[in-house]
Scaffold this motif. Sequence first.
Motif, PDB file in Angstrom:
ATOM      1  N   ARG A 152       0.860  -1.180   0.000  1.00 37.78           N
ATOM      2  CA  ARG A 152       0.000   0.000   0.000  1.00 37.78           C
ATOM      3  C   ARG A 152       0.894   1.226   0.000  1.00 37.78           C
ATOM      4  NH1 ARG A 152      -4.957  -1.288   4.262  1.00 37.78           N
ATOM      5  NH2 ARG A 152      -5.692  -3.206   3.242  1.00 37.78           N
ATOM      6  N   SER A 153       1.029   1.846  -1.142  1.00 37.92           N
ATOM      7  CA  SER A 153       1.930   2.987  -1.263  1.00 37.92           C
ATOM      8  C   SER A 153       1.415   3.936  -2.323  1.00 37.92           C
ATOM      9  CB  SER A 153       3.341   2.520  -1.638  1.00 37.92           C
ATOM     10  OG  SER A 153       3.353   1.942  -2.931  1.00 37.92           O
ATOM     11  N   GLY A 154       1.980   5.127  -2.321  1.00 37.80           N
ATOM     12  CA  GLY A 154       1.604   6.110  -3.327  1.00 37.80           C
ATOM     13  C   GLY A 154       1.935   5.653  -4.734  1.00 37.80           C
ATOM     14  N   SER A 155       2.980   4.836  -4.861  1.00 40.98           N
ATOM     15  CA  SER A 155       3.361   4.341  -6.187  1.00 40.98           C
ATOM     16  C   SER A 155       2.260   3.481  -6.783  1.00 40.98           C
ATOM     17  CB  SER A 155       4.657   3.526  -6.085  1.00 40.98           C
ATOM     18  OG  SER A 155       5.707   4.299  -5.566  1.00 40.98           O
ATOM     19  N   LEU A 156       1.609   2.680  -5.938  1.00 43.75           N
ATOM     20  CA  LEU A 156       0.524   1.835  -6.442  1.00 43.75           C
ATOM     21  C   LEU A 156      -0.713   2.663  -6.776  1.00 43.75           C
ATOM     22  CD1 LEU A 156       2.430  -0.415  -5.549  1.00 43.75           C
ATOM     23  CD2 LEU A 156       0.427  -1.697  -4.800  1.00 43.75           C
ATOM     24  N   ILE A 157      -0.908   3.773  -6.067  1.00 43.85           N
ATOM     25  CA  ILE A 157      -1.986   4.691  -6.432  1.00 43.85           C
ATOM     26  C   ILE A 157      -1.734   5.238  -7.840  1.00 43.85           C
ATOM     27  CG2 ILE A 157      -3.050   6.926  -5.923  1.00 43.85           C
ATOM     28  CD1 ILE A 157      -2.551   6.380  -2.971  1.00 43.85           C
ATOM     29  N   THR A 158      -0.484   5.628  -8.089  1.00 50.10           N
ATOM     30  CA  THR A 158      -0.127   6.134  -9.413  1.00 50.10           C
ATOM     31  C   THR A 158      -0.363   5.074 -10.482  1.00 50.10           C
ATOM     32  OG1 THR A 158       1.576   7.533  -8.392  1.00 50.10           O
ATOM     33  CG2 THR A 158       1.707   7.203 -10.776  1.00 50.10           C
ATOM     34  N   ALA A 159       0.028   3.826 -10.186  1.00 52.50           N
ATOM     35  CA  ALA A 159      -0.164   2.738 -11.151  1.00 52.50           C
ATOM     36  C   ALA A 159      -1.645   2.483 -11.409  1.00 52.50           C
ATOM     37  CB  ALA A 159       0.517   1.471 -10.634  1.00 52.50           C
ATOM     38  N   ARG A 160      -2.451   2.505 -10.350  1.00 51.24           N
ATOM     39  CA  ARG A 160      -3.892   2.279 -10.522  1.00 51.24           C
ATOM     40  C   ARG A 160      -4.507   3.368 -11.397  1.00 51.24           C
ATOM     41  NH1 ARG A 160      -8.072   4.556  -8.214  1.00 51.24           N
ATOM     42  NH2 ARG A 160      -6.840   5.469  -6.520  1.00 51.24           N
ATOM     43  N   LEU A 161      -4.143   4.607 -11.121  1.00 52.49           N
ATOM     44  CA  LEU A 161      -4.671   5.712 -11.917  1.00 52.49           C
ATOM     45  C   LEU A 161      -4.218   5.610 -13.371  1.00 52.49           C
ATOM     46  CD1 LEU A 161      -4.114   8.598  -9.354  1.00 52.49           C
ATOM     47  CD2 LEU A 161      -6.319   7.707 -10.111  1.00 52.49           C
ATOM     48  N   ALA A 162      -2.962   5.209 -13.566  1.00 56.90           N
ATOM     49  CA  ALA A 162      -2.455   5.056 -14.935  1.00 56.90           C
ATOM     50  C   ALA A 162      -3.289   4.043 -15.708  1.00 56.90           C
ATOM     51  CB  ALA A 162      -0.986   4.628 -14.909  1.00 56.90           C
ATOM     52  N   GLY A 163      -3.627   2.932 -15.061  1.00 57.04           N
ATOM     53  CA  GLY A 163      -4.469   1.937 -15.712  1.00 57.04           C
ATOM     54  C   GLY A 163      -5.837   2.484 -16.049  1.00 57.04           C
ATOM     55  N   GLU A 164      -6.402   3.270 -15.136  1.00 56.37           N
ATOM     56  CA  GLU A 164      -7.713   3.861 -15.375  1.00 56.37           C
ATOM     57  C   GLU A 164      -7.674   4.855 -16.531  1.00 56.37           C
ATOM     58  OE1 GLU A 164      -8.989   5.579 -11.723  1.00 56.37           O
ATOM     59  OE2 GLU A 164      -9.256   3.656 -10.704  1.00 56.37           O
ATOM     60  N   TYR A 165      -6.525   5.519 -16.717  1.00 63.04           N
ATOM     61  CA  TYR A 165      -6.398   6.499 -17.793  1.00 63.04           C
ATOM     62  C   TYR A 165      -5.997   5.853 -19.123  1.00 63.04           C
ATOM     63  CZ  TYR A 165      -6.252   9.914 -13.942  1.00 63.04           C
ATOM     64  OH  TYR A 165      -6.532  10.667 -12.825  1.00 63.04           O
ATOM     65  N   GLY A 166      -5.852   4.526 -19.130  1.00 56.67           N
ATOM     66  CA  GLY A 166      -5.475   3.856 -20.367  1.00 56.67           C
ATOM     67  C   GLY A 166      -3.998   3.880 -20.663  1.00 56.67           C
ATOM     68  N   ARG A 167      -3.164   4.129 -19.646  1.00 61.95           N
ATOM     69  CA  ARG A 167      -1.719   4.128 -19.833  1.00 61.95           C
ATOM     70  C   ARG A 167      -1.163   2.713 -19.612  1.00 61.95           C
ATOM     71  NH1 ARG A 167      -3.982   8.455 -20.886  1.00 61.95           N
ATOM     72  NH2 ARG A 167      -3.291  10.467 -20.068  1.00 61.95           N
ATOM     73  N   ASP A 168       0.003   2.437 -20.190  1.00 58.93           N
ATOM     74  CA  ASP A 168       0.683   1.170 -19.931  1.00 58.93           C
ATOM     75  C   ASP A 168       1.284   1.196 -18.532  1.00 58.93           C
ATOM     76  OD1 ASP A 168       0.382  -0.248 -22.443  1.00 58.93           O
ATOM     77  OD2 ASP A 168       1.655   1.308 -23.306  1.00 58.93           O
ATOM     78  N   VAL A 169       1.179   0.091 -17.823  1.00 59.45           N
ATOM     79  CA  VAL A 169       1.740  -0.037 -16.482  1.00 59.45           C
ATOM     80  C   VAL A 169       2.762  -1.168 -16.481  1.00 59.45           C
ATOM     81  CG1 VAL A 169       1.266  -0.500 -14.049  1.00 59.45           C
ATOM     82  CG2 VAL A 169      -0.378   0.801 -15.407  1.00 59.45           C
ATOM     83  N   LEU A 170       3.965  -0.875 -16.024  1.00 60.99           N
ATOM     84  CA  LEU A 170       5.034  -1.857 -15.921  1.00 60.99           C
ATOM     85  C   LEU A 170       5.542  -1.900 -14.490  1.00 60.99           C
ATOM     86  CD1 LEU A 170       5.604   0.033 -18.734  1.00 60.99           C
ATOM     87  CD2 LEU A 170       7.045  -1.957 -19.189  1.00 60.99           C
ATOM     88  N   ALA A 171       6.095  -3.035 -14.095  1.00 59.26           N
ATOM     89  CA  ALA A 171       6.624  -3.178 -12.739  1.00 59.26           C
ATOM     90  C   ALA A 171       7.918  -3.973 -12.780  1.00 59.26           C
ATOM     91  CB  ALA A 171       5.599  -3.864 -11.842  1.00 59.26           C
ATOM     92  N   VAL A 172       8.843  -3.596 -11.917  1.00 59.76           N
ATOM     93  CA  VAL A 172      10.138  -4.270 -11.819  1.00 59.76           C
ATOM     94  C   VAL A 172      10.047  -5.342 -10.743  1.00 59.76           C
ATOM     95  CG1 VAL A 172      12.600  -3.968 -11.362  1.00 59.76           C
ATOM     96  CG2 VAL A 172      11.307  -2.153 -12.529  1.00 59.76           C
TER      97      VAL A 172
END
Length: 288
Positions: A152-172
């Motif tokens: 649970r972090s701000g980074s995952l908030i950013t990733a969730r929003l990116a998915g909602e906006y139709g952006r590609d989401v990648l993770a290391v």
Amino acid sequence: MHGTPDYPVLLAAIADAPPILYAIGSHALLQRPAVAIVGARNASAVGRRFAHDLAAELGSAGLPVVSGLARGIDTSAHLGALESGTIAVMAGGADYVYPPQNESLHAEICAQGCVVSEMPPGSEPRAQHFPRRNRIVAAVASAVVVVEGAARSGSLITARLAGEYGRDVLAVPGSPMDPRARGPNALIRQGAALCESADDVLALLEPARASRVPLPVDAQPDPPGCEEEASESERDRIVAALSVAPGDIDDIARLCASTPQTVVAVVMELELAGRAQRLPGHRVQLLG
């Protein structure tokens, strides 16, 4: 200001785009396809090095790097992309340095890159401002890479929003023994693309990049409001081109003799009516 030539086109397409965006530095960076790199503040040395090198390689490929100027991964990403172009999105005013230890980096980005915020100059960042900052990070980028982060972090908030906006989401991916890897590992389980190098990001973005004509650094696009206003016939063509099978927004725009921004605007209307949804990878589909 929203609707003016300097306003980022991708940011203008989201429903809760800020009416005013304050910027210091090169506004032209905001009009180029970019990649956001985000992650833990208490990042590992390996994570910081990876973020730095990833940002440098993406910058060499012509992609500005977006992040939030926080400690850890954000700082390393900005440093890696400093020479090629980086965008720092602030929770407080664009001129308010936070955290204080990044004062010199903030000054360098103002001189060589771009610092932006929806908050008026001089505004001190508050806790509630950071999630709103994260939505801008997600919206101005074509893809978001999460390097490290707790479950649970701000980074995952950013990733969730990116998915909602139709952006590609990648993770290391990271070791299951490291709590900082729980966020990225969870994203991969949920369908995020695995990122081991800049090549993974470039391969994911290449179809979209190839279909677009690159903007010169000093070019000024048409005001978003002009591009996004669809005539009735154009709207009908776009709706007819959509399907329950996911389709690429750029392909739909070419098929309908329209622009990607206009397609996104029509899709947003359909989303509000519960008839369509945007997907990762710059795609859209009708809902059955």
